[in-house]
Design a protein around this motif. Structure first.
Motif, PDB file in Angstrom:
ATOM      1  N   LYS A 230       0.837  -1.203   0.000  1.00  0.00           N
ATOM      2  CA  LYS A 230       0.000   0.000   0.000  1.00  0.00           C
ATOM      3  C   LYS A 230       0.867   1.246   0.000  1.00  0.00           C
ATOM      4  CE  LYS A 230      -4.406  -1.394   2.018  1.00  0.00           C
ATOM      5  NZ  LYS A 230      -5.426  -1.057   3.045  1.00  0.00           N
ATOM      6  N   TRP A 231       0.468   2.183  -0.767  1.00  0.00           N
ATOM      7  CA  TRP A 231       1.114   3.470  -0.793  1.00  0.00           C
ATOM      8  C   TRP A 231       2.621   3.331  -1.065  1.00  0.00           C
ATOM      9  CZ3 TRP A 231      -2.402   7.328  -0.544  1.00  0.00           C
ATOM     10  CH2 TRP A 231      -3.623   7.054   0.053  1.00  0.00           C
ATOM     11  N   LYS A 232       2.948   2.539  -2.070  1.00  0.00           N
ATOM     12  CA  LYS A 232       4.351   2.222  -2.349  1.00  0.00           C
ATOM     13  C   LYS A 232       5.203   3.469  -2.560  1.00  0.00           C
ATOM     14  CE  LYS A 232       7.318  -0.308  -5.569  1.00  0.00           C
ATOM     15  NZ  LYS A 232       8.155   0.864  -5.866  1.00  0.00           N
TER      16      LYS A 232
ATOM     17  N   TYR B 289       9.313   7.273  -0.467  1.00  0.00           N
ATOM     18  CA  TYR B 289       9.769   8.644  -0.222  1.00  0.00           C
ATOM     19  C   TYR B 289      10.063   8.864   1.261  1.00  0.00           C
ATOM     20  CZ  TYR B 289       9.729  13.703   0.234  1.00  0.00           C
ATOM     21  OH  TYR B 289      10.055  14.991   0.532  1.00  0.00           O
ATOM     22  N   ILE B 290       9.150   8.392   2.110  1.00  0.00           N
ATOM     23  CA  ILE B 290       9.330   8.576   3.554  1.00  0.00           C
ATOM     24  C   ILE B 290      10.564   7.815   4.051  1.00  0.00           C
ATOM     25  CG2 ILE B 290       8.325   8.141   5.834  1.00  0.00           C
ATOM     26  CD1 ILE B 290       5.561   8.421   4.486  1.00  0.00           C
ATOM     27  N   ALA B 291      10.708   6.559   3.566  1.00  0.00           N
ATOM     28  CA  ALA B 291      11.852   5.759   3.997  1.00  0.00           C
ATOM     29  C   ALA B 291      13.162   6.411   3.576  1.00  0.00           C
ATOM     30  CB  ALA B 291      11.752   4.345   3.410  1.00  0.00           C
TER      31      ALA B 291
ATOM     32  N   PHE C  59      -4.744   5.884   6.094  1.00  0.00           N
ATOM     33  CA  PHE C  59      -4.656   7.322   5.950  1.00  0.00           C
ATOM     34  C   PHE C  59      -3.484   7.829   6.782  1.00  0.00           C
ATOM     35  CE2 PHE C  59      -6.245   8.297  10.177  1.00  0.00           C
ATOM     36  CZ  PHE C  59      -6.896   7.120  10.507  1.00  0.00           C
ATOM     37  N   LYS C  60      -3.068   9.045   6.460  1.00  0.00           N
ATOM     38  CA  LYS C  60      -1.946   9.653   7.168  1.00  0.00           C
ATOM     39  C   LYS C  60      -0.753   8.692   7.219  1.00  0.00           C
ATOM     40  CE  LYS C  60      -4.820  12.673  10.031  1.00  0.00           C
ATOM     41  NZ  LYS C  60      -5.187  13.092  11.403  1.00  0.00           N
ATOM     42  N   LEU C  61      -0.375   8.208   6.046  1.00  0.00           N
ATOM     43  CA  LEU C  61       0.663   7.190   5.970  1.00  0.00           C
ATOM     44  C   LEU C  61       1.967   7.636   6.619  1.00  0.00           C
ATOM     45  CD1 LEU C  61       1.617   4.463   4.890  1.00  0.00           C
ATOM     46  CD2 LEU C  61       2.154   5.595   2.729  1.00  0.00           C
ATOM     47  N   LYS C  62       2.375   8.868   6.355  1.00  0.00           N
ATOM     48  CA  LYS C  62       3.650   9.339   6.890  1.00  0.00           C
ATOM     49  C   LYS C  62       3.665   9.310   8.413  1.00  0.00           C
ATOM     50  CE  LYS C  62       6.944  13.146   6.608  1.00  0.00           C
ATOM     51  NZ  LYS C  62       7.248  14.463   6.010  1.00  0.00           N
TER      52      LYS C  62
ATOM     53  N   HIS D 238       2.086   7.220  10.264  1.00  0.00           N
ATOM     54  CA  HIS D 238       1.955   5.873  10.809  1.00  0.00           C
ATOM     55  C   HIS D 238       3.053   4.924  10.351  1.00  0.00           C
ATOM     56  CE1 HIS D 238      -1.942   6.328  12.813  1.00  0.00           C
ATOM     57  NE2 HIS D 238      -2.233   7.164  11.831  1.00  0.00           N
ATOM     58  N   PHE D 239       3.931   5.380   9.448  1.00  0.00           N
ATOM     59  CA  PHE D 239       5.030   4.500   9.036  1.00  0.00           C
ATOM     60  C   PHE D 239       6.110   4.449  10.106  1.00  0.00           C
ATOM     61  CE2 PHE D 239       9.174   3.816   7.030  1.00  0.00           C
ATOM     62  CZ  PHE D 239       8.937   2.597   6.399  1.00  0.00           C
ATOM     63  N   GLY D 240       6.518   5.584  10.596  1.00  0.00           N
ATOM     64  CA  GLY D 240       7.555   5.635  11.629  1.00  0.00           C
ATOM     65  C   GLY D 240       8.273   6.962  11.617  1.00  0.00           C
ATOM     66  N   GLU D 241       9.140   7.138  12.568  1.00  0.00           N
ATOM     67  CA  GLU D 241       9.892   8.377  12.675  1.00  0.00           C
ATOM     68  C   GLU D 241      11.191   8.124  13.412  1.00  0.00           C
ATOM     69  OE1 GLU D 241       7.402  11.000  14.853  1.00  0.00           O
ATOM     70  OE2 GLU D 241       7.622   9.903  16.749  1.00  0.00           O
ATOM     71  N   ILE D 242      12.119   9.026  13.232  1.00  0.00           N
ATOM     72  CA  ILE D 242      13.391   8.965  13.962  1.00  0.00           C
ATOM     73  C   ILE D 242      13.257   9.852  15.188  1.00  0.00           C
ATOM     74  CG2 ILE D 242      15.880   9.388  13.878  1.00  0.00           C
ATOM     75  CD1 ILE D 242      14.997   7.198  12.008  1.00  0.00           C
ATOM     76  N   SER D 243      13.500   9.271  16.350  1.00  0.00           N
ATOM     77  CA  SER D 243      13.388  10.067  17.573  1.00  0.00           C
ATOM     78  C   SER D 243      14.472  11.123  17.609  1.00  0.00           C
ATOM     79  CB  SER D 243      13.505   9.154  18.804  1.00  0.00           C
ATOM     80  OG  SER D 243      14.757   8.506  18.822  1.00  0.00           O
ATOM     81  N   GLY D 244      14.159  12.250  18.181  1.00  0.00           N
ATOM     82  CA  GLY D 244      15.129  13.332  18.298  1.00  0.00           C
ATOM     83  C   GLY D 244      16.266  12.970  19.229  1.00  0.00           C
ATOM     84  N   ARG D 245      17.413  13.522  18.954  1.00  0.00           N
ATOM     85  CA  ARG D 245      18.570  13.273  19.801  1.00  0.00           C
ATOM     86  C   ARG D 245      18.761  14.428  20.769  1.00  0.00           C
ATOM     87  NH1 ARG D 245      23.406  12.629  15.889  1.00  0.00           N
ATOM     88  NH2 ARG D 245      22.458  14.540  15.093  1.00  0.00           N
ATOM     89  N   VAL D 246      19.442  14.141  21.844  1.00  0.00           N
ATOM     90  CA  VAL D 246      19.771  15.164  22.840  1.00  0.00           C
ATOM     91  C   VAL D 246      21.288  15.234  22.942  1.00  0.00           C
ATOM     92  CG1 VAL D 246      19.563  15.893  25.245  1.00  0.00           C
ATOM     93  CG2 VAL D 246      17.655  14.712  24.129  1.00  0.00           C
ATOM     94  N   LEU D 247      21.847  16.423  22.788  1.00  0.00           N
ATOM     95  CA  LEU D 247      23.294  16.591  22.920  1.00  0.00           C
ATOM     96  C   LEU D 247      23.643  16.656  24.402  1.00  0.00           C
ATOM     97  CD1 LEU D 247      26.054  17.015  21.650  1.00  0.00           C
ATOM     98  CD2 LEU D 247      25.590  19.479  21.620  1.00  0.00           C
ATOM     99  N   LEU D 248      24.348  15.639  24.883  1.00  0.00           N
ATOM    100  CA  LEU D 248      24.734  15.574  26.286  1.00  0.00           C
ATOM    101  C   LEU D 248      26.116  16.173  26.454  1.00  0.00           C
ATOM    102  CD1 LEU D 248      23.631  11.910  27.035  1.00  0.00           C
ATOM    103  CD2 LEU D 248      22.299  14.005  27.309  1.00  0.00           C
ATOM    104  N   GLU D 249      26.247  17.074  27.370  1.00  0.00           N
ATOM    105  CA  GLU D 249      27.553  17.671  27.651  1.00  0.00           C
ATOM    106  C   GLU D 249      27.938  17.333  29.072  1.00  0.00           C
ATOM    107  OE1 GLU D 249      29.686  22.035  27.778  1.00  0.00           O
ATOM    108  OE2 GLU D 249      28.223  21.594  26.233  1.00  0.00           O
TER     109      GLU D 249
END
Length: 353
Positions: A64-66, A71-73, A156-159, A161-172
């Motif tokens: 679905k939604w190939k 594009y998202i991947a 619906f709203k494929l982007k 529900h496919f997934g995401e990269i979690s934000g990073r935190v810069l540790l000092e």
């Protein structure tokens, strides 16, 4: 003549003190350099695992939604690539810094050795200590590891529900100053009537594989970081704020952890009845083969000796090993030949003794 000999003696003593300080500093810089190398070697494996998770999610949703999925991947892969490049660049920069400092310390040690051996008073008088320039280490920075979070596929709203990269935190990690040897003191420790909580870490929010029943072991790894294990075949490295720094899969449950005198993580492999060491390149090495005994809790002394609790049916003991896994002695029976322990599970060493 007597005064000249006394001056010479004092100057040589000053050089010896300087060399002791440099030797201590070299050990600390070397430990930091080893840490940089270990993290550099683990980064590609971590990012490749995230890429593999993205590929698997893409395969499940491919029918679905190939075009949109592709594009998202692709965007997520590029995002991971950019993050990886930033991580490697930052760690290599810090690695190069410690390499340069170690080289400078080695040069000073050789010069001091030659100066001491020369016994030339004119050169000894001009000697000036340089170890102070190394005592202030810069603040070290590192990003928490990003993770790909796959989502449930919807029509619906494929982007979203496919997934995401979690934000990073810069540790000092804050810079610190090495104490002068003369300033180091051992204070008498007093047990508190009412212990106070300094940190709370929510492990449920960062546990990365299957669910876990309990946490059973934790060791301090330096720079406000701890390795944590439990009833899971995965060990995680987190900071005191609960940020995930690193993780590693092992063959058995991570119920028993310790840190070797070399700074490497040790764990009791109850599946193979061995004590395994995780080296800086993330490879595993078995240093103690305890079969038919099952290794449990353990601790390492400042001299590098390792005490391990061992158990088998109707029998138990504590064994003392060298840092290479050679047996030194065992503690099993009292003077009346009775077992000292029932099921030894935990052990600690009093560092003040």
């Amino acid at each position: 003549m007597v005064e000249l000999v006394e001056v010479k003696r004092e100057l040589i003593q000053k050089i010896e003190t300087e060399n002791e300080n440099l030797q201590s500093l070299r050990s600390i810089y070397q430990q930091n350099l080893n840490d940089m190398k270990s993290r550099l070697m683990s980064l590609p494996k971590h990012y490749e695992k995230q890429r593999e998770d993205i590929r698997k999610t893409r395969a499940r949703s491919f029918l679905k939604w190939k075009e949109e999925i592709d594009y998202i991947a692709l965007q997520l892969q590029r995002q991971l690539h950019d993050m990886e490049s930033q991580d490697i660049t930052g760690l290599k920069k810090q690695e190069e810094f410690f390499k340069e400092k170690l080289a400078s310390i080695e040069i000073l040690l050789r010069e001091n050795k030659d100066l001491k051996a020369s016994n030339k008073i004119d050169k000894l008088v001009r000697f000036k200590p340089n170890s102070d320039i190394f005592t202030d280490l810069p603040a070290l920075q590192e990003y928490t590891r990003p993770k790909f979070h796959a989502k449930t596929f919807e029509d619906f709203k494929l982007k979203e529900h496919f997934g995401e990269i979690s934000g990073r935190v810069l540790l000092e990690h804050p810079a610190y100053r090495i104490q002068n040897v003369k300033e180091i003191k051992i204070y008498k420790k007093i047990l508190l009537k009412h212990p106070s909580v300094l940190f709370k870490i929510n492990m449920k929010s960062i546990w990365i594989e299957d669910s876990f029943e309990s946490l059973t072991s934790i060791v301090h790894f330096g720079y406000n970081r701890v390795w944590v294990g439990g009833k899971s075949k995965c060990l995680v490295l987190v900071d005191f704020n609960g940020n995930l720094i690193d993780d590693i899969d092992i063959a058995s449950l991570g119920n028993y952890l310790a840190l070797s005198s070399k700074g490497n993580l040790l764990f009791s492999n109850t599946k193979e009845n061995t004590v395994d060491e995780i080296l800086c390149d993330r490879t595993l090495s078995s240093i103690i083969f305890a079969s038919p005994w099952e290794p449990k809790g353990m601790t390492c002394t400042s001299a590098g000796e390792l005490f391990v609790c061992l158990y088998k049916k109707d029998d138990s003991k504590v064994a003392k090993y060298t840092d290479h896994g050679e047996l030194i002695s065992e503690f099993q029976y009292d003077k009346e030949n009775h077992l000292l322990f029932n099921i030894p599970d935990c052990i600690a060493v009093n560092v003040l003794q």
